[in-house]
Design an enzyme around this catalytic site. Structure first.
Site, PDB file in Angstrom:
ATOM      1  N   TYR A  19     -43.821 -34.159 -12.906  1.00 41.96           N
ATOM      2  CA  TYR A  19     -42.974 -33.415 -14.649  1.00 41.96           C
ATOM      3  C   TYR A  19     -43.354 -34.677 -15.158  1.00 41.96           C
ATOM      4  O   TYR A  19     -42.169 -35.785 -15.160  1.00 41.96           O
ATOM      5  CB  TYR A  19     -41.344 -33.601 -13.447  1.00 41.96           C
ATOM      6  CG  TYR A  19     -40.731 -32.435 -14.792  1.00 41.96           C
ATOM      7  CD1 TYR A  19     -40.870 -31.268 -14.968  1.00 41.96           C
ATOM      8  CD2 TYR A  19     -39.696 -33.110 -15.061  1.00 41.96           C
ATOM      9  CE1 TYR A  19     -39.827 -31.136 -15.900  1.00 41.96           C
ATOM     10  CE2 TYR A  19     -38.636 -32.362 -16.127  1.00 41.96           C
ATOM     11  CZ  TYR A  19     -39.523 -31.125 -16.759  1.00 41.96           C
ATOM     12  OH  TYR A  19     -38.635 -30.636 -17.253  1.00 41.96           O
ATOM     13  N   ASP A  61     -44.284 -42.800 -16.687  1.00 41.98           N
ATOM     14  CA  ASP A  61     -43.447 -42.273 -16.954  1.00 41.98           C
ATOM     15  C   ASP A  61     -42.003 -43.037 -16.163  1.00 41.98           C
ATOM     16  O   ASP A  61     -42.524 -42.903 -14.738  1.00 41.98           O
ATOM     17  CB  ASP A  61     -43.575 -40.755 -16.676  1.00 41.98           C
ATOM     18  CG  ASP A  61     -41.704 -40.021 -16.786  1.00 41.98           C
ATOM     19  OD1 ASP A  61     -41.311 -40.521 -17.301  1.00 41.98           O
ATOM     20  OD2 ASP A  61     -42.378 -38.320 -17.138  1.00 41.98           O
ATOM     21  N   LYS A 121     -33.086 -41.332 -18.661  1.00 38.51           N
ATOM     22  CA  LYS A 121     -31.448 -41.155 -17.215  1.00 38.51           C
ATOM     23  C   LYS A 121     -31.170 -42.367 -16.966  1.00 38.51           C
ATOM     24  O   LYS A 121     -29.885 -42.457 -17.883  1.00 38.51           O
ATOM     25  CB  LYS A 121     -32.563 -40.417 -15.430  1.00 38.51           C
ATOM     26  CG  LYS A 121     -33.098 -39.664 -16.266  1.00 38.51           C
ATOM     27  CD  LYS A 121     -33.958 -39.028 -14.218  1.00 38.51           C
ATOM     28  CE  LYS A 121     -34.130 -37.372 -15.147  1.00 38.51           C
ATOM     29  NZ  LYS A 121     -35.828 -36.780 -14.279  1.00 38.51           N
TER      30      LYS A 121
HETATM   31  C1  LIG Z   1     -36.177 -36.201 -15.245  1.00 41.19           C
HETATM   32  C2  LIG Z   1     -37.797 -36.560 -16.149  1.00 41.19           C
HETATM   33  C3  LIG Z   1     -37.493 -35.768 -17.533  1.00 41.19           C
HETATM   34  C4  LIG Z   1     -36.960 -35.392 -18.543  1.00 41.19           C
HETATM   35  O1  LIG Z   1     -35.807 -36.650 -19.393  1.00 41.19           O
HETATM   36  P1  LIG Z   1     -34.722 -35.404 -19.433  1.00 41.19           P
HETATM   37  O2  LIG Z   1     -33.495 -36.602 -20.259  1.00 41.19           O
HETATM   38  O3  LIG Z   1     -34.640 -34.636 -17.907  1.00 41.19           O
HETATM   39  O4  LIG Z   1     -35.586 -34.696 -20.580  1.00 41.19           O
HETATM   40  C5  LIG Z   1     -39.148 -36.943 -17.840  1.00 41.19           C
HETATM   41  N1  LIG Z   1     -40.352 -37.415 -16.947  1.00 41.19           N
HETATM   42  C6  LIG Z   1     -39.110 -37.370 -15.239  1.00 41.19           C
HETATM   43  C7  LIG Z   1     -40.036 -38.865 -14.390  1.00 41.19           C
HETATM   44  C8  LIG Z   1     -38.349 -36.797 -15.293  1.00 41.19           C
HETATM   45  O5  LIG Z   1     -37.813 -36.865 -13.868  1.00 41.19           O
END
Ligand SMILES: *Cc1c(COP(=O)(O)O)cnc(C)c1O
Length: 421
Positions: free
Chosen positions: A140, A235, A263
């Protein structure tokens, strides 16, 4: 009270929530409305205290409402909430990022992980002059149009969007490979010569449950991208400052060209950051032609929370070892008591309990989990004050605030569960 709030919420909000996973639909429950938090605990509006292994889906590595972070946030609030002009804290953040994560030579702050990843992909396309990207099934990367693609009808055919409202014309440039499968990546490169701008990957997949990279997989992506003139984007929205101070790239010793964070670096405030090699990042406006902007980017309160959190992580030199050791011990106990009925994947302070006896190494094997069994387990734990991910495919997070007693209580409830089934 919780039920009443939920009924009210549903009236004017989709699913009664502001982000779908919170609805707890995957586990057949209704959301717990939270009143307050402290350390490893959440208290709901009915006054129930729960041990929290969701940690806001990642940011809460220090536990909730860490006094030093709250203090910095309060002080920042007194100076005003947003200026629309640069501040010293943003400079400190960029310097700290470059220091802790050496690949982040130049970086830009944004307001969410989604925005960070979306922008990193734009920069990669701008830099290479190519349109296509490769992502992995089950990874994701936020909800931007081009990245909401999980499954093509086969790795070499056009990818279909994962959501209504996304033109297939946009996702046609998103090619989907299989996580931990080198052949699937190679095939896409060979079928699209000179067209792949970047490979984007969660270095530890944590959105299909926690799935570790196979030995050499990340190194393979590094050499493959180099060979084909594509960029490697990590990511690290979950893994950044979670697996180690330098993120997964330090943990696995693989240096990407670009990275996205979120995060933890916001310390609980809305945040994202992307950055990487200077030569690439100089393309970002106003230095270069890749446009990207944000009214609340680098927000003074967010940067105060982020800097406070990262400073604590940096100064507490034992924290990552401690988290890893405790989480590994916890995972081991769960494996022992479940006697082969579940598979526990763990790395650092991330773990997942998959309701399948077979190893989980990619998306298809994650999907073999018994989600009904997970829902049952979720409900059993929740009713006994243990708050875990409301989906089989979300990670379980351990924070530094989880004490020996918290783990012991959690294991006691889990033991009860596994004995009962
Ligand atoms: C949570 C998440 C996102 C998106 O971040 P948001 O702050 O929710 O937009 C993107 N990549 C990964 C791996 C994530 O866990």
């Amino acid at each position: 009270m919780n039920k009443t709030l939920y009924e009210r919420a549903k009236k004017h909000m989709p699913g009664g929530v502001n982000s779908p996973v919170r609805s707890c639909r995957a586990v057949g429950r209704i959301p717990k409305f939270i009143k307050s938090t402290k350390g490893a605990y959440l208290t709901d509006v009915c006054g129930n205290e729960m041990i929290d292994y969701v940690c806001s889906f990642g940011p809460g590595i220090l536990g909730h409402a860490h006094p030093a972070v709250i203090e910095k946030v309060k002080a920042a609030c007194d100076e005003g909430l947003t200026y629309g002009a640069p501040t010293e804290r943003e400079v400190q953040m960029a310097e700290l990022l470059a220091e802790l994560v050496p690949s982040m030579e130049v970086s830009r702050l944004v307001s969410s992980g989604t925005e960070a990843v979306m922008s990193a992909v734009r920069v990669a396309r701008g830099f290479t002059g190519r349109d296509k990207i490769i992502k992995f099934r089950g990874c994701y990367h936020g909800h931007s149009d081009g990245l909401l693609v999980k499954a093509g009808s086969g790795a070499l055919t056009a990818s279909l969007p994962d959501s209504a409202g996304i033109p297939a014309d946009i996702t046609k440039n998103t090619l989907v490979a299989e996580y931990n499968n080198e052949e699937s990546v190679k095939a896409l490169f060979e079928a699209n010569p000179g067209q792949i701008a970047a490979v984007i990957v969660e270095p530890v997949a944590a959105n299909m449950g926690v799935v570790l990279p196979a030995r050499g997989f990340l190194q393979f992506l590094r050499s493959m991208t180099k060979q084909y003139g594509a960029l490697l984007i990590f990511d690290e929205v979950i893994t950044g400052f979670r697996l180690s101070l330098g993120g997964a790239q330090e943990y696995f010793q693989v240096k990407p060209d670009l990275s996205a964070f979120g995060k933890i670096i916001g310390g609980g405030m809305p945040v994202g950051a992307y950055g990487g090699r200077e030569e690439i990042m100089r393309l970002v406006a106003p230095d270069g032609p890749v446009y990207q902007a944000g009214t609340l980017s680098g927000n003074p309160v967010t940067t105060a929370a982020g800097l406070a959190t990262l400073s604590i992580l940096k100064e507490d030199t034992g924290i990552y070892e401690r988290l890893e050791k405790r989480t590994a011990g916890f995972a081991g106990e769960i494996r022992d008591m479940a006697k082969g009925r579940v598979t526990v994947n763990q790395t650092g302070s991330l773990l997942s309990i998959f309701f399948t006896p077979d190893p989980v190494t990619d998306y298809p094997s994650a999907l073999r989990s018994d989600t009904a069994a997970y829902a049952d387990y979720y409900g059993f734990l929740l009713d006994r004050g243990i708050y875990v991910a409301p989906s089989q495919f979300e990670a379980m997070f351990v924070s530094d605030a989880h004490s020996g007693e918290d783990f012991a209580r959690t294991l006691e409830v889990m033991r009860e569960y596994f004995q009962a089934i």
